[in-house]
Design a protein around this motif. Structure first.
Motif, PDB file in Angstrom:
ATOM      1  N   GLN A 113       0.550 -59.033  40.082  1.00 12.78           N
ATOM      2  CA  GLN A 113       0.854 -60.628  40.341  1.00 12.78           C
ATOM      3  C   GLN A 113       1.766 -60.219  38.344  1.00 12.78           C
ATOM      4  OE1 GLN A 113       0.302 -61.426  43.573  1.00 12.78           O
ATOM      5  NE2 GLN A 113       0.713 -63.908  41.954  1.00 12.78           N
ATOM      6  N   ALA A 114       2.255 -60.877  38.121  1.00 14.52           N
ATOM      7  CA  ALA A 114       3.420 -61.308  37.248  1.00 14.52           C
ATOM      8  C   ALA A 114       3.764 -62.832  36.938  1.00 14.52           C
ATOM      9  CB  ALA A 114       4.578 -60.449  36.924  1.00 14.52           C
ATOM     10  N   GLU A 115       4.133 -63.239  35.972  1.00 15.51           N
ATOM     11  CA  GLU A 115       4.432 -65.105  35.943  1.00 15.51           C
ATOM     12  C   GLU A 115       5.923 -65.387  34.706  1.00 15.51           C
ATOM     13  OE1 GLU A 115       0.179 -67.447  35.862  1.00 15.51           O
ATOM     14  OE2 GLU A 115       0.764 -66.816  34.059  1.00 15.51           O
ATOM     15  N   GLN A 139       5.548 -69.515  31.061  1.00 15.44           N
ATOM     16  CA  GLN A 139       5.180 -68.105  31.175  1.00 15.44           C
ATOM     17  C   GLN A 139       6.194 -67.022  30.997  1.00 15.44           C
ATOM     18  OE1 GLN A 139       2.048 -67.979  30.869  1.00 15.44           O
ATOM     19  NE2 GLN A 139       0.700 -69.859  32.334  1.00 15.44           N
ATOM     20  N   SER A 140       5.960 -65.633  30.386  1.00 20.26           N
ATOM     21  CA  SER A 140       7.172 -64.392  30.724  1.00 20.26           C
ATOM     22  C   SER A 140       5.748 -63.448  30.775  1.00 20.26           C
ATOM     23  CB  SER A 140       8.197 -64.722  29.459  1.00 20.26           C
ATOM     24  OG  SER A 140       8.986 -63.798  29.419  1.00 20.26           O
ATOM     25  N   HIS A 141       5.208 -62.782  31.058  1.00 23.67           N
ATOM     26  CA  HIS A 141       4.056 -62.086  31.235  1.00 23.67           C
ATOM     27  C   HIS A 141       3.976 -61.578  32.628  1.00 23.67           C
ATOM     28  CE1 HIS A 141       0.347 -63.695  32.752  1.00 23.67           C
ATOM     29  NE2 HIS A 141       0.948 -64.263  32.411  1.00 23.67           N
ATOM     30  N   TRP A 142       3.623 -60.001  32.252  1.00 27.16           N
ATOM     31  CA  TRP A 142       2.729 -59.609  33.596  1.00 27.16           C
ATOM     32  C   TRP A 142       0.860 -58.798  32.954  1.00 27.16           C
ATOM     33  CZ3 TRP A 142       0.972 -54.378  33.689  1.00 27.16           C
ATOM     34  CH2 TRP A 142       2.309 -53.294  32.909  1.00 27.16           C
ATOM     35  N   ALA A 195      15.211 -55.717  35.449  1.00 23.83           N
ATOM     36  CA  ALA A 195      15.271 -56.294  36.673  1.00 23.83           C
ATOM     37  C   ALA A 195      13.461 -56.245  37.378  1.00 23.83           C
ATOM     38  CB  ALA A 195      16.805 -55.776  37.707  1.00 23.83           C
ATOM     39  N   ASN A 196      12.945 -55.160  37.497  1.00 23.64           N
ATOM     40  CA  ASN A 196      11.808 -54.731  37.839  1.00 23.64           C
ATOM     41  C   ASN A 196      10.995 -55.585  37.350  1.00 23.64           C
ATOM     42  OD1 ASN A 196      11.996 -53.385  34.875  1.00 23.64           O
ATOM     43  ND2 ASN A 196       9.580 -52.112  35.956  1.00 23.64           N
ATOM     44  N   LYS A 197      10.817 -55.643  36.229  1.00 20.70           N
ATOM     45  CA  LYS A 197       9.960 -56.483  35.556  1.00 20.70           C
ATOM     46  C   LYS A 197      10.033 -59.022  35.977  1.00 20.70           C
ATOM     47  CE  LYS A 197       7.324 -54.720  33.087  1.00 20.70           C
ATOM     48  NZ  LYS A 197       7.770 -55.294  31.330  1.00 20.70           N
ATOM     49  N   GLN A 198      11.854 -58.623  36.890  1.00 18.79           N
ATOM     50  CA  GLN A 198      11.946 -60.141  37.319  1.00 18.79           C
ATOM     51  C   GLN A 198      11.712 -60.061  38.913  1.00 18.79           C
ATOM     52  OE1 GLN A 198      12.911 -63.163  35.848  1.00 18.79           O
ATOM     53  NE2 GLN A 198      12.384 -63.605  37.425  1.00 18.79           N
ATOM     54  N   THR A 199      11.119 -58.834  39.306  1.00 18.67           N
ATOM     55  CA  THR A 199      11.000 -58.518  41.041  1.00 18.67           C
ATOM     56  C   THR A 199       9.500 -59.247  41.010  1.00 18.67           C
ATOM     57  OG1 THR A 199      11.954 -56.742  40.861  1.00 18.67           O
ATOM     58  CG2 THR A 199      13.455 -58.640  41.632  1.00 18.67           C
ATOM     59  N   ALA A 203       6.858 -63.677  40.330  1.00 19.37           N
ATOM     60  CA  ALA A 203       7.514 -64.362  39.159  1.00 19.37           C
ATOM     61  C   ALA A 203       8.795 -65.188  40.298  1.00 19.37           C
ATOM     62  CB  ALA A 203       8.519 -62.551  38.747  1.00 19.37           C
ATOM     63  N   HIS A 204       8.732 -66.586  39.789  1.00 21.64           N
ATOM     64  CA  HIS A 204      10.289 -67.104  40.041  1.00 21.64           C
ATOM     65  C   HIS A 204      11.456 -66.122  39.743  1.00 21.64           C
ATOM     66  CE1 HIS A 204       7.155 -70.523  39.346  1.00 21.64           C
ATOM     67  NE2 HIS A 204       7.009 -69.785  40.604  1.00 21.64           N
ATOM     68  N   PRO A 205      13.076 -66.752  40.817  1.00 18.75           N
ATOM     69  CA  PRO A 205      14.303 -66.476  40.024  1.00 18.75           C
ATOM     70  C   PRO A 205      14.461 -66.886  39.030  1.00 18.75           C
ATOM     71  CG  PRO A 205      14.265 -67.235  42.057  1.00 18.75           C
ATOM     72  CD  PRO A 205      12.306 -67.487  41.821  1.00 18.75           C
ATOM     73  N   PRO A 206      15.636 -66.398  38.413  1.00 19.87           N
ATOM     74  CA  PRO A 206      16.239 -66.986  37.203  1.00 19.87           C
ATOM     75  C   PRO A 206      16.626 -68.597  37.487  1.00 19.87           C
ATOM     76  CG  PRO A 206      16.470 -64.898  37.401  1.00 19.87           C
ATOM     77  CD  PRO A 206      16.179 -64.817  38.563  1.00 19.87           C
ATOM     78  N   ASP A 207      17.575 -68.717  38.120  1.00 24.45           N
ATOM     79  CA  ASP A 207      17.740 -69.644  38.179  1.00 24.45           C
ATOM     80  C   ASP A 207      16.880 -70.730  38.641  1.00 24.45           C
ATOM     81  OD1 ASP A 207      16.773 -68.924  40.595  1.00 24.45           O
ATOM     82  OD2 ASP A 207      18.435 -69.959  41.986  1.00 24.45           O
ATOM     83  N   ARG A 208      15.428 -70.693  38.912  1.00 27.80           N
ATOM     84  CA  ARG A 208      14.594 -71.426  39.676  1.00 27.80           C
ATOM     85  C   ARG A 208      13.514 -71.707  37.887  1.00 27.80           C
ATOM     86  NH1 ARG A 208       8.798 -71.802  43.394  1.00 27.80           N
ATOM     87  NH2 ARG A 208       8.053 -73.423  41.811  1.00 27.80           N
TER      88      ARG A 208
END
Length: 243
Positions: A113-115, A139-142, A195-199, A203-208
């Motif tokens: 999981q990541a946040e 949050q910004s971490h895995w 990109a691999n962290k963002q997916t 993780a929430h998508p950038p627009d959210r």
């Protein structure tokens, strides 16, 4: 009241020097002593002029000490600050380094999981005085899977990362979340995040993330300023809901 006293600010990226904590410290009259060990800068010795220590987040992981040996230097300084009872605030990586200094092993989430974005912070009974019934936090971490350090008080968790906030003694705090970061910092992180962290799962998508920032950032920022006042005074903050 802060004349000639220094706030030691340890960053891992020179771009990360526009946050709420340093702005607050400057308004309070502290001399800001920025140090970036990742850029080869040497950490100073703590003395009576050091009013407090803030260790920020970064792309490094606690278990990468062989690759980034300055992380060991940061933990030695944290240990010195704890022994001197100098107020300490660790944010994300900084909180993980504080936990590791206190004996905890810090790893990635066992389920992958990541946040990234805003998540519900759930206070413990001990944390309700600080967080009330809870709030949405950035949050910004895995990385960030660890237990409450021995001798510390667990204050809050989230659904996927149970250790989000702890206190050791009256003025040493570790936060996994990012109350110091406003919209500008969030936008910078989104723009350079791999990109691999963002997916990653959770993780929430950038627009959210950006939409949620408009909803939750002010409450989080107001809470953080109130927290900082209590942190440096040595008072246990009593939560007051934003109007």
């Amino acid at each position: 009241m802060a004349d000639s006293q220094e706030m030691l600010l340890i960053v891992h990226d020179r771009d990360e020097m526009d946050d709420r904590a340093s702005a607050w410290a400057k308004r309070q009259g502290y001399v800001l002593n920025w140090v970036c060990p990742a850029a080869g800068e040497k950490l100073p010795e703590l003395d009576e002029r050091t009013a407090g220590v803030i260790v920020y987040g970064g792309a490094q992981d606690v278990d990468q000490q062989d690759r980034f040996p300055y992380l060991k230097d940061e933990m030695r300084l944290l240990d010195q600050a704890l022994k001197r009872e100098t107020p300490v605030l660790g944010l994300c990586l900084g909180g993980q380094l504080l936990a590791h200094t206190l004996g905890e092993t810090v790893t990635g989430h066992p389920g992958g999981q990541a946040e990234y974005g805003y998540y519900d912070l759930v206070p413990t009974d001990a944390g309700k005085a600080l967080f009330g019934a809870g709030m949405k936090v950035l949050q910004s971490h895995w990385h960030g899977w660890y237990g409450t350090p021995k001798g510390a008080v667990k204050l809050a968790g989230t659904a996927d990362f149970p250790e989000q906030a702890f206190r050791y003694g009256p003025t040493a705090y570790g936060f996994q979340f990012h109350p110091e970061t406003s919209r500008h910092g969030l936008s910078r992180w989104i723009g350079r995040r791999p990109a691999n962290k963002q997916t990653m799962k959770g993780a929430h998508p950038p627009d959210r993330q950006l939409a949620d920032n408009l909803l939750y950032d002010k409450v989080l920022g107001d809470w953080f300023h109130q927290f900082l006042d209590g942190w440096m005074s040595g008072r246990q903050m009593k939560y007051e809901a934003a109007e």
